[in-house]
Design a protein around this motif. Structure first.
Motif, PDB file in Angstrom:
ATOM      1  N   ILE A 141       0.956  -1.198  -0.064  1.00 44.77           N
ATOM      2  CA  ILE A 141      -0.029  -0.041  -0.056  1.00 44.77           C
ATOM      3  C   ILE A 141       0.898   1.386   0.095  1.00 44.77           C
ATOM      4  CG2 ILE A 141      -1.727   1.262   1.327  1.00 44.77           C
ATOM      5  CD1 ILE A 141      -2.582  -1.414   0.105  1.00 44.77           C
ATOM      6  N   GLY A 142       0.579   2.047  -1.026  1.00 41.73           N
ATOM      7  CA  GLY A 142       1.526   3.393  -1.089  1.00 41.73           C
ATOM      8  C   GLY A 142       0.641   4.532  -1.063  1.00 41.73           C
ATOM      9  N   MET A 143       0.990   5.336  -2.110  1.00 41.25           N
ATOM     10  CA  MET A 143       0.373   6.668  -1.994  1.00 41.25           C
ATOM     11  C   MET A 143       0.638   7.299  -3.442  1.00 41.25           C
ATOM     12  SD  MET A 143       2.530   8.434   0.851  1.00 41.25           S
ATOM     13  CE  MET A 143       2.144  10.287   0.830  1.00 41.25           C
ATOM     14  N   ASN A 144      -0.101   8.300  -3.809  1.00 40.47           N
ATOM     15  CA  ASN A 144       0.344   9.225  -4.807  1.00 40.47           C
ATOM     16  C   ASN A 144       1.014  10.376  -4.419  1.00 40.47           C
ATOM     17  OD1 ASN A 144       1.038  10.910  -6.963  1.00 40.47           O
ATOM     18  ND2 ASN A 144      -1.415  10.855  -7.799  1.00 40.47           N
ATOM     19  N   SER A 145       2.701  10.351  -4.577  1.00 38.59           N
ATOM     20  CA  SER A 145       3.343  11.491  -4.138  1.00 38.59           C
ATOM     21  C   SER A 145       4.410  11.817  -5.195  1.00 38.59           C
ATOM     22  CB  SER A 145       3.784  11.547  -2.799  1.00 38.59           C
ATOM     23  OG  SER A 145       4.620  12.560  -2.333  1.00 38.59           O
ATOM     24  N   ARG A 146       3.948  11.863  -6.444  1.00 41.75           N
ATOM     25  CA  ARG A 146       5.161  12.248  -7.319  1.00 41.75           C
ATOM     26  C   ARG A 146       5.154  13.643  -7.476  1.00 41.75           C
ATOM     27  NH1 ARG A 146       1.406   8.303 -10.605  1.00 41.75           N
ATOM     28  NH2 ARG A 146       0.263  10.010 -10.570  1.00 41.75           N
ATOM     29  N   LEU A 147       6.318  14.159  -7.889  1.00 41.48           N
ATOM     30  CA  LEU A 147       6.664  15.617  -8.033  1.00 41.48           C
ATOM     31  C   LEU A 147       6.336  16.037  -9.722  1.00 41.48           C
ATOM     32  CD1 LEU A 147       7.754  18.250  -7.151  1.00 41.48           C
ATOM     33  CD2 LEU A 147       9.978  17.642  -8.330  1.00 41.48           C
ATOM     34  N   ASP A 148       5.739  16.917 -10.109  1.00 43.80           N
ATOM     35  CA  ASP A 148       5.395  17.220 -11.429  1.00 43.80           C
ATOM     36  C   ASP A 148       6.572  17.710 -11.894  1.00 43.80           C
ATOM     37  OD1 ASP A 148       2.772  17.025 -10.853  1.00 43.80           O
ATOM     38  OD2 ASP A 148       2.292  19.071 -10.670  1.00 43.80           O
ATOM     39  N   SER A 149       6.544  17.182 -13.401  1.00 45.29           N
ATOM     40  CA  SER A 149       7.832  17.505 -14.413  1.00 45.29           C
ATOM     41  C   SER A 149       7.998  19.082 -14.376  1.00 45.29           C
ATOM     42  CB  SER A 149       7.659  16.781 -15.921  1.00 45.29           C
ATOM     43  OG  SER A 149       7.428  15.589 -15.707  1.00 45.29           O
ATOM     44  N   ILE A 150       6.964  19.908 -14.408  1.00 47.92           N
ATOM     45  CA  ILE A 150       6.938  21.246 -14.428  1.00 47.92           C
ATOM     46  C   ILE A 150       8.007  21.829 -13.403  1.00 47.92           C
ATOM     47  CG2 ILE A 150       5.985  23.546 -14.370  1.00 47.92           C
ATOM     48  CD1 ILE A 150       3.949  22.370 -16.702  1.00 47.92           C
ATOM     49  N   GLN A 151       7.380  21.341 -12.357  1.00 49.22           N
ATOM     50  CA  GLN A 151       8.231  21.734 -10.905  1.00 49.22           C
ATOM     51  C   GLN A 151       9.769  21.373 -11.020  1.00 49.22           C
ATOM     52  OE1 GLN A 151       6.784  24.021  -9.263  1.00 49.22           O
ATOM     53  NE2 GLN A 151       4.485  23.319  -9.562  1.00 49.22           N
ATOM     54  N   ALA A 152       9.893  20.010 -11.365  1.00 47.51           N
ATOM     55  CA  ALA A 152      11.315  19.691 -11.439  1.00 47.51           C
ATOM     56  C   ALA A 152      12.158  20.594 -12.467  1.00 47.51           C
ATOM     57  CB  ALA A 152      11.341  18.024 -11.955  1.00 47.51           C
ATOM     58  N   ALA A 153      11.452  20.789 -13.555  1.00 45.75           N
ATOM     59  CA  ALA A 153      12.170  21.733 -14.392  1.00 45.75           C
ATOM     60  C   ALA A 153      12.515  23.022 -13.921  1.00 45.75           C
ATOM     61  CB  ALA A 153      11.323  21.891 -15.717  1.00 45.75           C
ATOM     62  N   ILE A 154      11.507  23.582 -13.083  1.00 48.28           N
ATOM     63  CA  ILE A 154      11.756  24.827 -12.495  1.00 48.28           C
ATOM     64  C   ILE A 154      12.921  24.720 -11.423  1.00 48.28           C
ATOM     65  CG2 ILE A 154      10.976  26.504 -10.912  1.00 48.28           C
ATOM     66  CD1 ILE A 154       7.973  25.828 -12.325  1.00 48.28           C
ATOM     67  N   LEU A 155      12.731  23.631 -10.544  1.00 46.02           N
ATOM     68  CA  LEU A 155      13.825  23.322  -9.726  1.00 46.02           C
ATOM     69  C   LEU A 155      15.272  23.404 -10.110  1.00 46.02           C
ATOM     70  CD1 LEU A 155      11.782  21.243  -7.396  1.00 46.02           C
ATOM     71  CD2 LEU A 155      12.820  23.239  -6.772  1.00 46.02           C
ATOM     72  N   THR A 156      15.484  22.846 -11.376  1.00 44.38           N
ATOM     73  CA  THR A 156      16.628  22.448 -11.870  1.00 44.38           C
ATOM     74  C   THR A 156      17.459  24.060 -12.253  1.00 44.38           C
ATOM     75  OG1 THR A 156      16.126  20.605 -13.156  1.00 44.38           O
ATOM     76  CG2 THR A 156      18.109  21.528 -13.800  1.00 44.38           C
ATOM     77  N   VAL A 157      16.302  24.869 -12.704  1.00 43.77           N
ATOM     78  CA  VAL A 157      17.140  26.301 -12.976  1.00 43.77           C
ATOM     79  C   VAL A 157      17.420  26.927 -11.629  1.00 43.77           C
ATOM     80  CG1 VAL A 157      16.238  28.498 -13.697  1.00 43.77           C
ATOM     81  CG2 VAL A 157      15.695  26.593 -15.095  1.00 43.77           C
ATOM     82  N   LYS A 158      16.360  26.835 -10.472  1.00 44.64           N
ATOM     83  CA  LYS A 158      16.651  27.470  -9.237  1.00 44.64           C
ATOM     84  C   LYS A 158      17.757  26.950  -8.748  1.00 44.64           C
ATOM     85  CE  LYS A 158      12.065  29.314  -8.421  1.00 44.64           C
ATOM     86  NZ  LYS A 158      11.531  29.953  -7.118  1.00 44.64           N
ATOM     87  N   LEU A 159      18.139  25.498  -8.848  1.00 43.44           N
ATOM     88  CA  LEU A 159      19.186  24.964  -7.985  1.00 43.44           C
ATOM     89  C   LEU A 159      20.373  25.691  -8.586  1.00 43.44           C
ATOM     90  CD1 LEU A 159      20.344  22.969  -6.173  1.00 43.44           C
ATOM     91  CD2 LEU A 159      20.468  21.639  -7.833  1.00 43.44           C
ATOM     92  N   LYS A 160      20.478  26.096  -9.865  1.00 40.27           N
ATOM     93  CA  LYS A 160      21.813  26.732 -10.475  1.00 40.27           C
ATOM     94  C   LYS A 160      22.146  27.833  -9.621  1.00 40.27           C
ATOM     95  CE  LYS A 160      24.353  27.353 -14.805  1.00 40.27           C
ATOM     96  NZ  LYS A 160      24.698  28.693 -14.413  1.00 40.27           N
ATOM     97  N   ALA A 161      21.031  28.898  -9.756  1.00 41.41           N
ATOM     98  CA  ALA A 161      20.863  30.284  -9.174  1.00 41.41           C
ATOM     99  C   ALA A 161      21.542  30.066  -7.907  1.00 41.41           C
ATOM    100  CB  ALA A 161      19.556  30.898  -9.471  1.00 41.41           C
TER     101      ALA A 161
END
Ligand SMILES: *Cc1c(COP(=O)(O)O)cnc(C)c1O
Length: 374
Positions: free
Chosen positions: A231-251
């Protein structure tokens, strides 16, 4: 003036962020896919942990490790009383019992002496089995992981780092979110690295726990998505958020973390002679999720907040009610959960605007007004 100015950040990063979002839309891979894998790899590398599992929120990133370790009814989990509700909420969600630990008056973080006392007290009462410690990196400063790790090892407890505010912090050169057996962070917009909605991540060096987390966060998947082995859950991160995070991590890596430390240091230089400013112990580095002052007495806070608000200077109180006094936890025995320092801090702390884009002009104005009002 903004408390944490995300608009200024967007203005600075607009071309990259807009392109990252447009690329995900064009790719049509909105959930999972290569953008998530790439983001997970970059965040794991930054933190210095083998695995990163992106999920839907910081709260889920705390909950899933407790599920991985099978923590539930009859178990005690030790957590600081001076924190955001989610740090303790996840313990109760699993059916386990939170035991609230007082904090250090200088660092706001879990007090190892009180942790030791509360573990002994729990063992003596004999009703619940101590299983884990959730140590929080409050306001961006890593907890005292040298002392806490020693206690965890001595009592055979799992250590979960709540690095929701700690991402980017460090202790003796080792990065926050790398101290727990498993660690969690949050990408809520106002956190040190935030996305444009909810998001979070789990970090661990343990292959088995990483695999279990991976499974639990997608409906307990087995060999494929329609083979469900737990038994699990639905806790995926959206790809749009991941793409934003990649830009933000660099800054964040390139300049934001450095800039916010410069701003925090400047606050301390300009204010420490009139009010108690935050302490960063030797060997520690903060990511300054908050810049929090301690007033001498509780009566000063409301008038100060009001006067600053009238001058368009926003402030915030993190946190006005410690966990051991929350209505939701009123079923717990108050005698088991005494936290006098957390009680005092909840009455006397106040946080000033801080973010990497705060101008020196605005900061000078804030300091001038705070000095005058105090
Ligand atoms: C924000 C926060 C969380 C929860 O993160 P969400 O992404 O909002 O679910 C947990 N613990 C602490 C200390 C936080 O500040």
């Amino acid at each position: 003036m903004q408390f944490r100015d995300l608009k200024k950040q967007y203005e600075a990063l607009k071309p990259e962020i807009d392109k990252a979002i447009a690329d995900v839309i064009a790719s049509n891979a909105f959930v999972m896919g290569p953008v998530i894998k790439d983001m997970e790899q970059q965040f794991a590398e930054y933190v210095g942990m083998k695995h990163c599992i992106a999920c839907n929120s910081g709260t889920d990133a705390l909950l899933i490790p407790l599920k991985v370790w099978n923590i539930g009814r009859g178990d005690a989990v030790f957590v600081p009383s001076f924190t955001f509700f989610a740090s303790a909420e996840v313990i109760a969600m699993q059916g386990a019992t939170p035991v609230f630990v007082d904090v250090d008056a200088e660092t706001f973080n879990m007090d190892p002496v009180d942790l030791h006392r509360k573990i002994e007290q729990t063992l003596k009462a004999g009703k619940r089995q101590p299983k884990a410690i959730i140590a929080v990196d409050l306001f961006g400063l890593p907890a005292d992981f040298k002392a806490i790790r020693a206690i965890a090892d001595r009592y055979g407890l799992k250590l979960l780092e709540d690095g929701a505010q700690g991402f980017g912090g460090a202790m003796n050169g080792k990065k926050a979110c790398g101290f727990g057996d498993m660690s969690a962070t949050s990408f809520f917009p106002a956190k040190p690295v935030g996305c444009y909605g909810d998001g979070g991540a789990i970090f661990t060096d343990n292959d088995e726990w990483a695999q279990l987390s991976e499974s639990i966060h997608v409906h307990g998947k087995g060999s494929d998505r329609y083979d469900n082995v737990r038994i699990g859950m639905n806790s995926r991160l959206d790809s749009i958020q991941a793409a934003i995070l990649t830009v933000k991590l660099k800054a964040f890596k390139d300049y934001e973390l450095n800039d916010i430390n410069h701003i925090a240091q400047r606050y301390t230089e300009l204010l420490s002679d009139v009010v108690k400013t935050p302490v960063v112990p030797d060997g520690f580095y903060s990511s300054w999720a908050q810049y929090t002052l301690q007033l001498n007495d509780a009566g000063q806070r409301a008038p100060l907040q009001e006067a600053l608000k009238a001058l368009d200077i926003p402030t915030a109180v993190y946190y006005p009610i410690p966990m051991h006094r929350q209505t939701a936890f009123s079923y717990l025995n108050p005698d088991d959960n005494r936290c006098p320092v957390a009680d005092r801090l909840s009455q006397t702390v106040i946080s000033l605007p801080i973010h990497p884009y705060l101008s020196e002009t605005d900061q000078d104005l804030i300091c001038k007004k705070v000095r005058k009002l105090l």
